[in-house]
Design a protein around this motif. Structure first.
Motif, PDB file in Angstrom:
ATOM      1  N   THR A 102      -2.249  15.808  36.675  1.00  9.28           N
ATOM      2  CA  THR A 102      -2.881  16.670  35.681  1.00  9.28           C
ATOM      3  C   THR A 102      -4.395  16.516  35.608  1.00  9.28           C
ATOM      4  OG1 THR A 102      -2.111  15.016  34.158  1.00  9.28           O
ATOM      5  CG2 THR A 102      -0.947  17.121  34.138  1.00  9.28           C
ATOM      6  N   SER A 107      -6.764   7.692  45.009  1.00  8.58           N
ATOM      7  CA  SER A 107      -7.268   6.438  45.574  1.00  8.58           C
ATOM      8  C   SER A 107      -6.344   5.286  45.168  1.00  8.58           C
ATOM      9  CB  SER A 107      -8.730   6.188  45.179  1.00  8.58           C
ATOM     10  OG  SER A 107      -8.791   5.751  43.853  1.00  8.58           O
ATOM     11  N   GLN A 108      -5.789   5.353  43.951  1.00 11.41           N
ATOM     12  CA  GLN A 108      -4.795   4.345  43.546  1.00 11.41           C
ATOM     13  C   GLN A 108      -3.545   4.449  44.423  1.00 11.41           C
ATOM     14  OE1 GLN A 108      -4.530   1.918  41.397  1.00 11.41           O
ATOM     15  NE2 GLN A 108      -6.493   2.067  40.371  1.00 11.41           N
ATOM     16  N   GLU A 144      -9.173  -3.433  39.449  1.00 12.29           N
ATOM     17  CA  GLU A 144      -8.093  -4.269  38.921  1.00 12.29           C
ATOM     18  C   GLU A 144      -8.110  -5.661  39.523  1.00 12.29           C
ATOM     19  OE1 GLU A 144      -4.744  -1.787  39.820  1.00 12.29           O
ATOM     20  OE2 GLU A 144      -4.522  -2.644  41.818  1.00 12.29           O
ATOM     21  N   SER A 182      -4.392   0.409  34.577  1.00 10.00           N
ATOM     22  CA  SER A 182      -4.172   1.353  35.666  1.00 10.00           C
ATOM     23  C   SER A 182      -2.852   1.040  36.352  1.00 10.00           C
ATOM     24  CB  SER A 182      -5.337   1.330  36.663  1.00 10.00           C
ATOM     25  OG  SER A 182      -5.250   0.203  37.488  1.00 10.00           O
ATOM     26  N   ASN A 183      -2.442   1.959  37.191  1.00 15.60           N
ATOM     27  CA  ASN A 183      -1.120   1.904  37.805  1.00 15.60           C
ATOM     28  C   ASN A 183      -1.135   0.904  38.956  1.00 15.60           C
ATOM     29  OD1 ASN A 183       1.405   2.471  38.636  1.00 15.60           O
ATOM     30  ND2 ASN A 183       1.036   4.606  39.103  1.00 15.60           N
ATOM     31  N   SER A 184      -1.483  -0.312  38.617  1.00 15.91           N
ATOM     32  CA  SER A 184      -1.611  -1.323  39.642  1.00 15.91           C
ATOM     33  C   SER A 184      -0.229  -1.741  40.111  1.00 15.91           C
ATOM     34  CB  SER A 184      -2.316  -2.526  39.056  1.00 15.91           C
ATOM     35  OG  SER A 184      -1.521  -3.012  38.003  1.00 15.91           O
ATOM     36  N   LYS A 185      -0.207  -2.708  41.011  1.00 15.56           N
ATOM     37  CA  LYS A 185       1.086  -3.182  41.498  1.00 15.56           C
ATOM     38  C   LYS A 185       1.931  -3.740  40.369  1.00 15.56           C
ATOM     39  CE  LYS A 185       0.349  -3.793  46.286  1.00 15.56           C
ATOM     40  NZ  LYS A 185       0.416  -4.613  47.467  1.00 15.56           N
ATOM     41  N   GLN A 234       3.826  -0.555  39.210  1.00 13.15           N
ATOM     42  CA  GLN A 234       4.279   0.382  40.218  1.00 13.15           C
ATOM     43  C   GLN A 234       5.709   0.827  39.963  1.00 13.15           C
ATOM     44  OE1 GLN A 234       3.309  -1.619  43.771  1.00 13.15           O
ATOM     45  NE2 GLN A 234       4.151  -0.029  45.055  1.00 13.15           N
ATOM     46  N   PHE A 235       5.994   2.066  40.165  1.00 14.45           N
ATOM     47  CA  PHE A 235       7.351   2.632  40.090  1.00 14.45           C
ATOM     48  C   PHE A 235       7.962   2.546  38.697  1.00 14.45           C
ATOM     49  CE2 PHE A 235       7.028   0.266  44.175  1.00 14.45           C
ATOM     50  CZ  PHE A 235       6.499   1.341  44.864  1.00 14.45           C
ATOM     51  N   ARG A 236       7.147   2.373  37.673  1.00 10.06           N
ATOM     52  CA  ARG A 236       7.690   2.351  36.324  1.00 10.06           C
ATOM     53  C   ARG A 236       8.033   3.781  35.924  1.00 10.06           C
ATOM     54  NH1 ARG A 236       5.853  -1.061  31.180  1.00 10.06           N
ATOM     55  NH2 ARG A 236       5.036  -2.559  32.638  1.00 10.06           N
ATOM     56  N   HIS A 255       8.933  11.718  39.033  1.00  9.34           N
ATOM     57  CA  HIS A 255       7.938  10.814  38.486  1.00  9.34           C
ATOM     58  C   HIS A 255       6.556  11.029  39.107  1.00  9.34           C
ATOM     59  CE1 HIS A 255       6.708   7.383  36.200  1.00  9.34           C
ATOM     60  NE2 HIS A 255       6.133   6.850  37.253  1.00  9.34           N
ATOM     61  N   HIS A 302      -8.042  14.124  37.068  1.00 11.31           N
ATOM     62  CA  HIS A 302      -8.685  13.111  37.902  1.00 11.31           C
ATOM     63  C   HIS A 302      -7.944  12.861  39.216  1.00 11.31           C
ATOM     64  CE1 HIS A 302     -11.702  12.039  34.892  1.00 11.31           C
ATOM     65  NE2 HIS A 302     -10.776  12.521  34.089  1.00 11.31           N
ATOM     66  N   ALA A 349      -9.218   9.831  41.443  1.00 15.08           N
ATOM     67  CA  ALA A 349      -8.847   8.494  40.992  1.00 15.08           C
ATOM     68  C   ALA A 349      -7.376   8.237  41.279  1.00 15.08           C
ATOM     69  CB  ALA A 349      -9.116   8.348  39.500  1.00 15.08           C
ATOM     70  N   TYR A 350      -6.562   9.248  40.996  1.00 15.33           N
ATOM     71  CA  TYR A 350      -5.121   9.089  41.212  1.00 15.33           C
ATOM     72  C   TYR A 350      -4.827   8.818  42.685  1.00 15.33           C
ATOM     73  CZ  TYR A 350      -0.139   9.860  41.101  1.00 15.33           C
ATOM     74  OH  TYR A 350       1.206   9.682  41.221  1.00 15.33           O
ATOM     75  N   GLU A 405      -1.545   7.705  33.357  1.00 13.80           N
ATOM     76  CA  GLU A 405      -2.676   8.259  34.112  1.00 13.80           C
ATOM     77  C   GLU A 405      -3.934   7.502  33.724  1.00 13.80           C
ATOM     78  OE1 GLU A 405      -1.872  12.906  34.354  1.00 13.80           O
ATOM     79  OE2 GLU A 405      -1.103  11.967  32.555  1.00 13.80           O
ATOM     80  N   PHE A 406      -4.933   7.556  34.604  1.00 16.11           N
ATOM     81  CA  PHE A 406      -6.107   6.714  34.349  1.00 16.11           C
ATOM     82  C   PHE A 406      -7.266   7.136  35.223  1.00 16.11           C
ATOM     83  CE2 PHE A 406      -2.778   4.933  36.897  1.00 16.11           C
ATOM     84  CZ  PHE A 406      -3.367   4.930  38.131  1.00 16.11           C
ATOM     85  N   GLY A 407      -8.472   6.712  34.804  1.00 14.95           N
ATOM     86  CA  GLY A 407      -9.664   6.952  35.612  1.00 14.95           C
ATOM     87  C   GLY A 407      -9.917   5.763  36.522  1.00 14.95           C
ATOM     88  N   GLN A 408     -11.186   5.562  36.880  1.00 14.86           N
ATOM     89  CA  GLN A 408     -11.530   4.468  37.795  1.00 14.86           C
ATOM     90  C   GLN A 408     -11.501   3.126  37.091  1.00 14.86           C
ATOM     91  OE1 GLN A 408     -11.740   4.322  40.870  1.00 14.86           O
ATOM     92  NE2 GLN A 408     -12.341   6.285  41.709  1.00 14.86           N
ATOM     93  N   TRP A 409     -10.689   2.224  37.561  1.00 10.94           N
ATOM     94  CA  TRP A 409     -10.672   0.843  37.056  1.00 10.94           C
ATOM     95  C   TRP A 409     -10.697  -0.078  38.257  1.00 10.94           C
ATOM     96  CZ3 TRP A 409     -11.069  -0.519  32.097  1.00 10.94           C
ATOM     97  CH2 TRP A 409     -10.672   0.389  31.110  1.00 10.94           C
ATOM     98  N   LYS A 444       4.648   7.976  31.479  1.00  7.50           N
ATOM     99  CA  LYS A 444       3.771   8.699  32.400  1.00  7.50           C
ATOM    100  C   LYS A 444       2.383   8.113  32.220  1.00  7.50           C
ATOM    101  CE  LYS A 444       2.391  13.292  33.754  1.00  7.50           C
ATOM    102  NZ  LYS A 444       2.098  14.613  33.214  1.00  7.50           N
ATOM    103  N   ILE A 455      -1.921   1.532  46.788  1.00 10.18           N
ATOM    104  CA  ILE A 455      -0.557   1.006  46.653  1.00 10.18           C
ATOM    105  C   ILE A 455       0.211   1.131  47.966  1.00 10.18           C
ATOM    106  CG2 ILE A 455       1.677   1.461  45.561  1.00 10.18           C
ATOM    107  CD1 ILE A 455       0.098   2.161  43.017  1.00 10.18           C
ATOM    108  N   TYR A 456       0.069   2.273  48.615  1.00  4.34           N
ATOM    109  CA  TYR A 456       0.873   2.542  49.816  1.00  4.34           C
ATOM    110  C   TYR A 456       0.084   2.351  51.111  1.00  4.34           C
ATOM    111  CZ  TYR A 456       4.539   4.456  46.840  1.00  4.34           C
ATOM    112  OH  TYR A 456       5.525   4.602  45.916  1.00  4.34           O
TER     113      TYR A 456
END
Lengths: 504, 456
Positions: free
Chosen positions: A429, A437-438, B159, B139-142, B145-147, A236, A431, A434-435, B153-157, B151, A442-443
């Motif tokens: 794939t 920093s997210q 949240e 965005s892949n916020s909490k 998470q882990f979904r 994943h 950015h 951005a990836y 993906e995202f730019g700057q947001w 798939k 999270i971690y």
């Protein structure tokens, strides 16, 4: 009141889903009883050893239940065989006896650990019953083999006291997960009057505290909140996240295992017994040979003395030496568990040790006294060694080599999937920034814990020794405060994972 | 030796002292967790509280007409057809519905990461058709998470999440999704189907949902389907929630957005009309109370752009107190949650509501894993909420095997060692229980309404 009593009774009985560990909540209570009895009996050597043995047997029963009978079998048989070896004048008889001891011990180990594995290789599934593996069997079998072989080689005087020998195998702090203690180091200590110097008290508390912090604070937190999540579904995440997960695992495993060792060594010290260190900042190693002098030292020296040397060591030419090294490490891999992953893990280490030996020979260096390199080459060598070890940890932790789909239709990734992800799908794939920093957001917490672990690992050895000496010299009430703080910290983090090495 | 003895006593005293701390003690904003050094020893309770819980839960039996032996069915307490009926009606009419049948699952960390909802969605889509992961945050916020079901993906947001202590403004921007996102200038979000599940690899429609605080804010958005860009859409115009959709067979969709003041909610991969869509809006540490802060006009406006036939509420683990010893301990929970659901019903007309109870949670008592009475009383309290609000209720604890069932899942590697949370494998084990209950309920509905068996 009756419910209280029945709960107490249930608590003190063996329960398979709550094996006793030295980090369990119940252990301090048992340790209290252990110390109290030992203090009363301290002037009577035999009584003290017998008391500690009794307590250890109880603890081991709490850990493994009825399967502790195998420890008793090994204890009695090897104690008797070792004495018979010492008494016999005939080389042939002595050799037959030591072979009997090793065969008995290995067949027990083989039965509990490897029957299923070898049956699966020949395509049979004849094991129609569930085998409950006795906890710590890999450790105490090796310890006992070491004893009979050492007696055979004339390096250790056999003990006439069954209690002494039983204690040597069953001493609880190190029974379950090592270190693998040598009879020559432990038995003489039992015959001396118990001594707990002020320094031993300080260093013992320091080790218990550091071990607890490493295991219950750092390792469990990093494991539960970071490593396990990435290893659960490597496909994943992009390769870079997988790689960070592998780094995390490398440190998590080290913290978990060395934390346990330190607790065991510290607790032993508080009872007046000295055990040699089992780890020495292994990820500071600049070569794979050095790594094995710093990682799980009691296992690597055991393998060297009782397997590598028995195979002929370096006495039969360079080719044979390399083969011996390779065999030793592959079998060392198998010792960890009956699966191809551990075999591959051991074989990779064996191959790397062989290559390193060739390299040293080619460049004309003495492996025991490697030349000092400029700092940048040293850093490069440390990084290279660390990454090789990380590669092998992937096999160590994934369970299977290739992935598979279970009966519920869920795909479980294997070691090769993870390597594939790291090599061919390294970056997300698009950015990247951005990836990441997210990912960092999270971690944040587990990554901070990991960073702390890395920093602590790479501080110079002198600093750690100075801290230990300073702590040991502080007044006893400060120990009490420090211990209370660590206990409170563990409660607040509220994660408790089983030790990795309990399954070995 | 005496010093070692004293130091050991200090360790024990610390453990005991921490165990005596009351639940929910806070220092500043930090909640102090008690230790559990004495839990094994203390009596599990006189059993009266457990009987009290059982007698409340037993009331549900009067509301079940037919339920096969050994199965846990959904109990519908709704006199106003605001339980399961809207879903069953939509399912029965789905060939002519003109939109997908939509379910929203709101919850906490129990289902965060699409645990349980991923297999539930797959089972319902298998039974009634449909595809896609549904609405996903920007965005892949909490919250996401882990979904593994998409798939993402995202730019700057930037949240804003309902479980954050500050920043999240429910009164201004909040809706049932529990998160919203802002960005200035260009940003993007892309969703790609995953191949490990039959219904998730491709889909038929994608919707982008946003919120305009006033008429002045605007944005433009372009959807790229399978790598080819489509028309550019202008967003905004009037205050409230808005949505743009693109249709077509899509394995991936990417929304590129040029934003000037709008707030964004999520992007979806949805089924074609008639299929089932299931959105998961779960976020750790939520209790359900946050839903009470959503203004009525937000609920209605959101309902206009994405109407749900059923809202499933899966909260409670963050409220449950294992030490609770009587039903009255949860009186304030019942009162608060009843108010929340009444408000939701008012703001989302035509939507049915299903409360799913918390799953089993175990503690060690006398060497065995048991379900504390405080957990059973919580389930009884959740059923009281359903009865008072007139919604449907599903007793997940009962369905998963009741007393000590989570310990059995832990043993099989399907639940975490906290003896509370399930993992993905546990989710795959429990989802069929809820899916079966929904399918059984729908079959009963069909039989009662002339047996339109042909629509299945």
């Amino acid at each position: 009141m009756t419910e209280l009593l029945s709960n107490l009774w249930a608590l003190l009985r063996f329960s398979p889903d709550a094996p006793l560990m030295i980090s369990s909540g119940l252990f301090p209570w048992i340790f209290l009883v252990m110390v109290a009895g030992a203090a009363l009996a301290s002037r009577h050597g035999v009584a003290r050893v017998a008391w500690l043995l009794l307590c250890s047997y109880y603890c081991y029963y709490k850990t493994t239940g009825g399967a502790m009978v195998w420890l008793l079998v090994v204890t009695v048989s090897d104690w008797w065989i070792a004495r018979a070896i010492a008494r016999s004048a005939s080389d042939g008889v002595r050799r037959a006896l030591v072979t009997l001891s090793v065969a008995l011990d290995l067949s027990l180990l083989g039965f509990f650990k490897y029957v299923g594995f070898f049956a699966s290789i020949v395509g049979s599934s004849f094991v129609g019953f569930d085998i409950m593996m006795p906890v710590g069997i890999s450790f105490y079998i090796f310890q006992s083999i070491g004893y009979t072989v050492d007696v055979y080689r004339g390096k250790v005087e056999p003990t006439d006291s069954l209690v002494e020998y039983a204690f040597f195998l069953a001493f609880f702090p190190q029974l379950v997960m090592g270190p693998i203690v040598r009879a020559g180091d432990m038995l003489p200590q039992l015959r001396q009057p118990a001594r707990l110097t002020r320094t031993m008290l300080g260093v013992g508390v320091w080790l218990v505290m550091c071990g607890l912090f490493k295991k219950a604070v750092l390792a469990d937190f990093i494991g539960a909140n970071f490593v396990n999540r990435i290893f659960e579904d490597p496909l994943h995440s992009p390769g870079i996240v997988n790689l960070l997960g592998v780094y995390g695992y490398a440190f998590k495993l080290y913290l978990d295992f060395s934390g346990y060792s330190e607790m065991a060594i510290g607790l032993s010290m508080l009872l007046g017994l000295k055990i040699a260190p089992n780890f020495n900042s292994p990820y500071q190693s600049a070569s794979i040979t050095e790594f094995w002098r710093r990682w799980h030292i009691s296992l690597s020296t055991w393998l060297r003395d009782f397997l590598y040397i028995s195979l002929g060591g370096n006495r039969k030419g360079a080719l044979r030496q390399n083969l011996n090294l390779f065999i030793t490490m592959t079998l060392g891999g198998l010792w960890h568990g009956a699966s191809w992953n551990f075999v591959i893990w051991g074989a990779l280490h064996g191959a790397a040790l062989t290559v390193h030996k060739w390299w040293m020979r080619l460049t004309g260096q003495d492996p025991r006294h490697p030349a000092r390199h400029p700092w940048y080459l040293h850093v490069l060598a440390v990084a290279l060694t660390f990454h090789f070890v990380c590669l092998t940890w992937i096999f160590f932790n994934t369970g299977t080599v290739a992935g598979f789909t279970d009966e519920g239709g869920i795909y479980h990734a294997g070691a090769l999937d993870m390597i594939n992800q790291i090599v061919f799908h390294f970056a997300p794939t698009e950015h990247f920034g951005a990836y990441m920093s997210q990912f960092g957001a999270i971690y944040r917490q587990p990554l901070a814990f990991l960073a702390l672990a890395v920093v602590l690992h790479y501080v110079a050895q002198g600093v750690e020794e100075r801290c230990r000496a300073t702590f040991a010299a502080m007044p006893v009430w400060t120990y009490a405060v420090a211990l209370a703080v660590v206990v409170a910290l563990i409660t607040q983090l509220d994660v408790a994972l089983p030790f990795d090495y309990i399954t070995f | 030796m005496r010093k070692v003895l004293l130091l050991t006593l200090v360790v024990i005293a610390t453990m005991v002292a921490l165990s005596l701390l009351p639940d929910g003690l806070t220092i500043g904003r930090y909640e102090v967790l008690p230790a559990h050094a004495l839990d094994d020893l203390l009596p599990a309770g006189a059993g009266e509280a457990g009987q009290e819980a059982d007698s409340i839960i037993g009331l549900a039996e009067e509301h079940v007409d037919t339920c096969p032996e050994g199965k846990t069915c959904i109990v519908d307490f709704a006199a106003d057809r605001r339980g399961m009926t809207p879903l069953y009606v939509a399912l029965a009419r789905r060939p002519a519905l003109g939109r997908p049948v939509r379910i929203a699952v709101l919850g906490d960390s129990y289902i965060q990461g699409d645990i349980l909802t991923e297999p539930l969605r797959a089972l319902l889509q298998q039974a009634y058709g449909g595809c896609g992961v549904g609405l996903v945050p920007m965005s892949n916020s909490k919250s996401n998470q882990f979904r593994r079901s998409v798939k993402h993906e995202f730019g700057q947001w930037q949240e804003f999440l309902a479980n954050q202590r500050s920043g999240y403004d429910a009164a201004r921007y909040g809706t049932i999704t529990a998160s919203y996102f802002t960005a200035e200038g260009h940003t993007w979000t892309s969703l790609t189907g995953v191949t490990h599940s039959a219904h998730l690899d491709s889909c038929y429609s994608s919707t982008l949902i946003y919120y305009a605080p006033d008429g002045g804010a605007s944005a433009s958005a372009t959807a790229t389907i399978n790598g080819s860009a489509t028309l550019r859409h202008s967003l905004g115009g009037s205050a409230g929630y808005g949505a743009v959709s693109v249709d077509g067979h899509m394995g991936s969709v990417r929304w590129d957005i040029d934003n000037h003041g709008l707030t964004f909610i999520g992007a979806s991969m949805d089924a074609a009309p008639g299929g089932v869509v299931l959105d998961n809006f779960a976020m750790e540490s939520l209790t359900g109370y946050h839903l009470g802060n959503i203004p009525q006009d937000h609920l209605r406006s959101f309902d206009n752009v994405r109407h749900y036939d059923l809202v499933v509420l899966m909260f409670g683990q963050n409220i449950a107190n294992i030490k609770a010893s009587s039903a009255s301990a949860y009186n304030s929970y019942v009162k608060h949650m009843t108010g929340v659901i009444d408000a939701l019903k008012q703001g989302m007309p035509g939507t049915g509501f299903l409360i799913v109870s918390i799953g089993d949670r175990n503690v060690k008592r006398g060497g065995a894993w048991v379900t504390p009475d405080g957990i059973k009383l919580m389930i009884a309290a959740q059923q009281r909420v359903a009865m008072e609000c007139g919604t449907a209720f599903f007793n997940l604890y009962d369905a998963m095997g009741g007393e000590g069932s989570v310990a059995r899942l832990v043993e099989q590697g399907m639940a975490n060692k906290d003896y509370t949370h399930i993992n993905h494998r546990g989710g795959a084990q429990l989802a069929p229980l809820l899916a079966d209950a929904i399918e059984w309920g729908y079959d009963c509905y069909e039989r009662r309404h002339g047996g339109k068996g042909g629509t299945r």
